[in-house]
Design an enzyme around this catalytic site. Structure first.
Site, PDB file in Angstrom:
ATOM      1  N   GLY A 154     -22.379 -45.108  13.773  1.00  0.00           N
ATOM      2  CA  GLY A 154     -20.877 -44.811  13.854  1.00  0.00           C
ATOM      3  C   GLY A 154     -20.228 -46.266  14.385  1.00  0.00           C
TER       4      GLY A 154
ATOM      5  N   LEU B  72     -18.629 -47.211  17.025  1.00  0.00           N
ATOM      6  CA  LEU B  72     -19.137 -47.616  18.549  1.00  0.00           C
ATOM      7  C   LEU B  72     -20.692 -47.884  18.397  1.00  0.00           C
ATOM      8  CD1 LEU B  72     -18.402 -48.085  21.496  1.00  0.00           C
ATOM      9  CD2 LEU B  72     -18.996 -45.775  21.855  1.00  0.00           C
TER      10      LEU B  72
ATOM     11  N   ALA C  21     -20.645 -37.756  17.707  1.00  0.00           N
ATOM     12  CA  ALA C  21     -19.613 -36.905  17.938  1.00  0.00           C
ATOM     13  C   ALA C  21     -18.796 -36.376  16.537  1.00  0.00           C
ATOM     14  CB  ALA C  21     -18.317 -37.547  18.692  1.00  0.00           C
TER      15      ALA C  21
ATOM     16  N   THR D  32     -15.442 -36.477  15.254  1.00  0.00           N
ATOM     17  CA  THR D  32     -14.397 -37.347  15.873  1.00  0.00           C
ATOM     18  C   THR D  32     -13.168 -37.157  14.931  1.00  0.00           C
ATOM     19  OG1 THR D  32     -15.154 -39.241  14.367  1.00  0.00           O
ATOM     20  CG2 THR D  32     -15.844 -39.129  16.703  1.00  0.00           C
TER      21      THR D  32
ATOM     22  N   THR E 242     -13.512 -39.599  25.383  1.00  0.00           N
ATOM     23  CA  THR E 242     -12.007 -40.018  24.696  1.00  0.00           C
ATOM     24  C   THR E 242     -10.809 -39.611  25.780  1.00  0.00           C
ATOM     25  OG1 THR E 242     -10.690 -39.145  23.124  1.00  0.00           O
ATOM     26  CG2 THR E 242     -12.079 -37.556  23.971  1.00  0.00           C
ATOM     27  N   ASP E 243      -9.811 -40.638  25.181  1.00  0.00           N
ATOM     28  CA  ASP E 243      -8.579 -40.202  25.846  1.00  0.00           C
ATOM     29  C   ASP E 243      -7.926 -39.056  25.660  1.00  0.00           C
ATOM     30  OD1 ASP E 243      -8.346 -41.167  23.264  1.00  0.00           O
ATOM     31  OD2 ASP E 243      -6.293 -42.299  23.550  1.00  0.00           O
TER      32      ASP E 243
ATOM     33  N   TYR F 297     -10.247 -30.965  19.284  1.00  0.00           N
ATOM     34  CA  TYR F 297     -11.358 -32.076  19.667  1.00  0.00           C
ATOM     35  C   TYR F 297     -11.217 -32.332  21.088  1.00  0.00           C
ATOM     36  CZ  TYR F 297     -12.610 -37.019  19.651  1.00  0.00           C
ATOM     37  OH  TYR F 297     -13.347 -38.242  20.176  1.00  0.00           O
TER      38      TYR F 297
ATOM     39  N   LYS G 163     -14.369 -32.160  23.863  1.00  0.00           N
ATOM     40  CA  LYS G 163     -14.946 -33.469  24.450  1.00  0.00           C
ATOM     41  C   LYS G 163     -14.931 -33.249  25.871  1.00  0.00           C
ATOM     42  CE  LYS G 163     -16.076 -36.738  22.866  1.00  0.00           C
ATOM     43  NZ  LYS G 163     -17.531 -37.268  22.485  1.00  0.00           N
TER      44      LYS G 163
HETATM   45  N1  LIG Z   1     -13.079 -43.361  16.927  1.00  0.00           N
HETATM   46  C1  LIG Z   1     -12.077 -43.303  18.096  1.00  0.00           C
HETATM   47  O1  LIG Z   1     -10.807 -43.698  17.909  1.00  0.00           O
HETATM   48  C2  LIG Z   1     -12.733 -42.741  19.218  1.00  0.00           C
HETATM   49  C3  LIG Z   1     -11.544 -42.819  20.415  1.00  0.00           C
HETATM   50  C4  LIG Z   1     -11.970 -42.319  21.702  1.00  0.00           C
HETATM   51  C5  LIG Z   1     -13.299 -41.737  21.836  1.00  0.00           C
HETATM   52  N2  LIG Z   1     -14.170 -41.667  20.901  1.00  0.00           N
HETATM   53  C6  LIG Z   1     -15.496 -41.214  21.156  1.00  0.00           C
HETATM   54  O2  LIG Z   1     -16.310 -42.411  21.123  1.00  0.00           O
HETATM   55  C7  LIG Z   1     -17.670 -41.975  20.444  1.00  0.00           C
HETATM   56  C8  LIG Z   1     -18.030 -42.696  19.324  1.00  0.00           C
HETATM   57  O3  LIG Z   1     -17.059 -42.643  18.293  1.00  0.00           O
HETATM   58  P1  LIG Z   1     -17.114 -43.376  16.691  1.00  0.00           P
HETATM   59  O4  LIG Z   1     -15.870 -43.664  16.289  1.00  0.00           O
HETATM   60  O5  LIG Z   1     -18.000 -44.417  16.845  1.00  0.00           O
HETATM   61  O6  LIG Z   1     -17.476 -42.139  16.039  1.00  0.00           O
HETATM   62  P2  LIG Z   1     -18.086 -42.140  14.337  1.00  0.00           P
HETATM   63  O7  LIG Z   1     -17.766 -43.377  13.628  1.00  0.00           O
HETATM   64  O8  LIG Z   1     -17.629 -40.801  13.787  1.00  0.00           O
HETATM   65  O9  LIG Z   1     -19.790 -41.887  14.663  1.00  0.00           O
HETATM   66  C9  LIG Z   1     -20.234 -40.673  15.215  1.00  0.00           C
HETATM   67  C10 LIG Z   1     -21.660 -40.717  14.698  1.00  0.00           C
HETATM   68  O10 LIG Z   1     -22.184 -39.519  15.300  1.00  0.00           O
HETATM   69  C11 LIG Z   1     -23.184 -39.224  14.400  1.00  0.00           C
HETATM   70  N3  LIG Z   1     -23.083 -37.603  14.376  1.00  0.00           N
HETATM   71  C12 LIG Z   1     -22.158 -36.774  14.068  1.00  0.00           C
HETATM   72  N4  LIG Z   1     -22.785 -35.422  14.178  1.00  0.00           N
HETATM   73  C13 LIG Z   1     -23.998 -35.681  14.877  1.00  0.00           C
HETATM   74  C14 LIG Z   1     -24.889 -34.683  15.120  1.00  0.00           C
HETATM   75  N5  LIG Z   1     -24.630 -33.472  15.268  1.00  0.00           N
HETATM   76  N6  LIG Z   1     -26.152 -35.225  15.533  1.00  0.00           N
HETATM   77  C15 LIG Z   1     -26.423 -36.412  15.568  1.00  0.00           C
HETATM   78  N7  LIG Z   1     -25.524 -37.307  15.193  1.00  0.00           N
HETATM   79  C16 LIG Z   1     -24.493 -37.027  14.962  1.00  0.00           C
HETATM   80  C17 LIG Z   1     -22.416 -39.593  12.873  1.00  0.00           C
HETATM   81  O11 LIG Z   1     -23.453 -39.728  12.042  1.00  0.00           O
HETATM   82  P3  LIG Z   1     -22.824 -39.130  10.432  1.00  0.00           P
HETATM   83  O12 LIG Z   1     -21.829 -39.703   9.977  1.00  0.00           O
HETATM   84  O13 LIG Z   1     -24.282 -39.669   9.788  1.00  0.00           O
HETATM   85  O14 LIG Z   1     -22.967 -37.626  10.502  1.00  0.00           O
HETATM   86  C18 LIG Z   1     -22.041 -40.876  13.258  1.00  0.00           C
HETATM   87  O15 LIG Z   1     -23.015 -41.810  13.140  1.00  0.00           O
HETATM   88  C19 LIG Z   1     -17.459 -40.525  20.332  1.00  0.00           C
HETATM   89  O16 LIG Z   1     -17.877 -39.926  21.382  1.00  0.00           O
HETATM   90  C20 LIG Z   1     -16.030 -40.253  20.346  1.00  0.00           C
HETATM   91  O17 LIG Z   1     -15.708 -39.020  20.759  1.00  0.00           O
HETATM   92  C21 LIG Z   1     -13.912 -42.394  19.630  1.00  0.00           C
END
Ligand SMILES: NC(=O)c1ccc[n+]([C@@H]2O[C@H](COP(=O)([O-])OP(=O)(O)OC[C@H]3O[C@@H](n4cnc5c(N)ncnc54)[C@H](OP(=O)(O)O)[C@@H]3O)[C@@H](O)[C@H]2O)c1
Length: 280
Positions: free
Chosen positions: A10, A12, A60, A62, A101-102, A125, A129
């Site tokens: 993902g 992060l 997550a 997301t 998350t925020d 969402y 979380k």
């Molecule tokens: N993106 C934002 O703006 C944001 C803001 C605040 C907080 N966050 C938090 O930061 C964290 C990382 O976010 P991110 O943006 O890096 O997310 P992301 O790019 O959507 O990556 C999420 C990862 O989780 C994997 N995943 C999804 N479902 C799964 C499951 N059931 N079992 C195992 N792996 C699974 C996905 O793999 P596949 O794609 O192969 O399914 C992907 O590699 C999350 O906890 C999110 O809530 C994100």
């Protein structure tokens, strides 16, 4: 130190794995194909065989608008998945790090949220979380919750999306009444590495300093890149969000963390560096 990163493909997770590798951690990178967070057996078998000292759960569901339509799936990954990971951590004796998350906040405070502000999510969402946060706290004795905000880093984020559209000549309408803390996933990952190294526990906010609206973020992006697309600021009521968004979910850190060198630079500087990495 052996560290397992779940969700390593993902936005992060990708940055985090590279930084931990560079710092010579023994990193076990776990993609979705390696572990299914929604399946307690998969989680237990994988983490039980690795026996990491630290597990960082970046996995997550997301997509905020899709979560609204698919609450069962959202809770399966973001809440139950977090619980299964925390239970496995407790069995193995690992520190369980849950990225949150925020969006656990309602955005009505009128200023940025600190770690001790009370969550009150306003969409599925955020609720899933927040449930994840509560579940890990009771499942694992050693836990760290790190709340992040609007990430940009690998491709597929808001900044990349508006740049792509602008280069295609598409005019843009961007919301100017929803505020947040844009955060470079690289900066957040570096700070997270420090927290892990010091085996910090509790709740921690990691976001680049400052806040802005999505429109202001778009404007700054084009200013840095030197593009002048048609860019219109609109009210969130005029944008087809399916799930409600907090009005201002920007994050700040509690003063008592000031002893740690994890102050993230202002978002404008971080954005400049990010855009520079894309053009070079
Ligand atoms: N993106 C934002 O703006 C944001 C803001 C605040 C907080 N966050 C938090 O930061 C964290 C990382 O976010 P991110 O943006 O890096 O997310 P992301 O790019 O959507 O990556 C999420 C990862 O989780 C994997 N995943 C999804 N479902 C799964 C499951 N059931 N079992 C195992 N792996 C699974 C996905 O793999 P596949 O794609 O192969 O399914 C992907 O590699 C999350 O906890 C999110 O809530 C994100």
């Amino acid at each position: 130190m052996r560290v397992a990163v779940i969700g390593s493909s993902g936005q992060l997770g990708g940055h985090l794995v590279r930084i931990l590798d560079d710092k010579k951690y023994d990193v076990i990178s776990l993609q979705h194909a390696d572990i299914e967070c929604g399946d307690p057996e998969s989680v237990q078998v994988v983490l039980g065989s690795i026996e990491p000292e630290v597990v960082i759960n970046c996995a997550a569901f997301t997509d905020v608008d899709t979560c609204q339509n698919q609450p069962a799936e959202a809770f399966c990954v973001n809440a139950l998945g977090a619980l299964y990971v925390a239970q496995a951590c407790a069995r193995v004796g690992s520190l369980c790090v849950y990225i949150s998350t925020d969006f656990v906040f309602d955005g009505e405070k009128g200023e940025s949220y600190a770690e001790d502000d009370y969550p009150n999510p306003i969409n599925v969402y955020g609720a899933s979380k927040h449930a994840g946060e509560m579940l890990i706290r009771q499942a694992c004795p050693q836990w760290l919750i790190v709340r992040m905000a609007s990430l940009f880093g690998k491709t597929g984020n808001f900044v990349d999306m508006i740049l792509r559209k602008a280069r295609m000549g598409t005019s843009l309408r961007v919301v100017d009444d929803v505020y947040m803390s844009p955060t470079y996933a690289y900066d957040a990952s570096r700070a997270l590495e420090q927290l892990i190294r010091q085996r910090t526990t509790g709740i921690f906010h990691l976001a680049n300093a400052g806040r802005c609206s999505w429109y202001e973020l778009a404007k700054k992006t084009f200013e840095i890149i030197g593009l002048s697309p048609v860019l219109e600021s609109i009210h969130s009521h005029d944008y087809p969000y399916h799930a409600r968004r907090p009005k201002d979910s920007s994050l700040r850190r509690r003063a008592r963390h000031d002893g740690l060198d994890t102050c993230l630079r202002p978002w404008q500087q971080a954005l400049e560096v990010y855009l520079d990495t894309k053009t070079n």
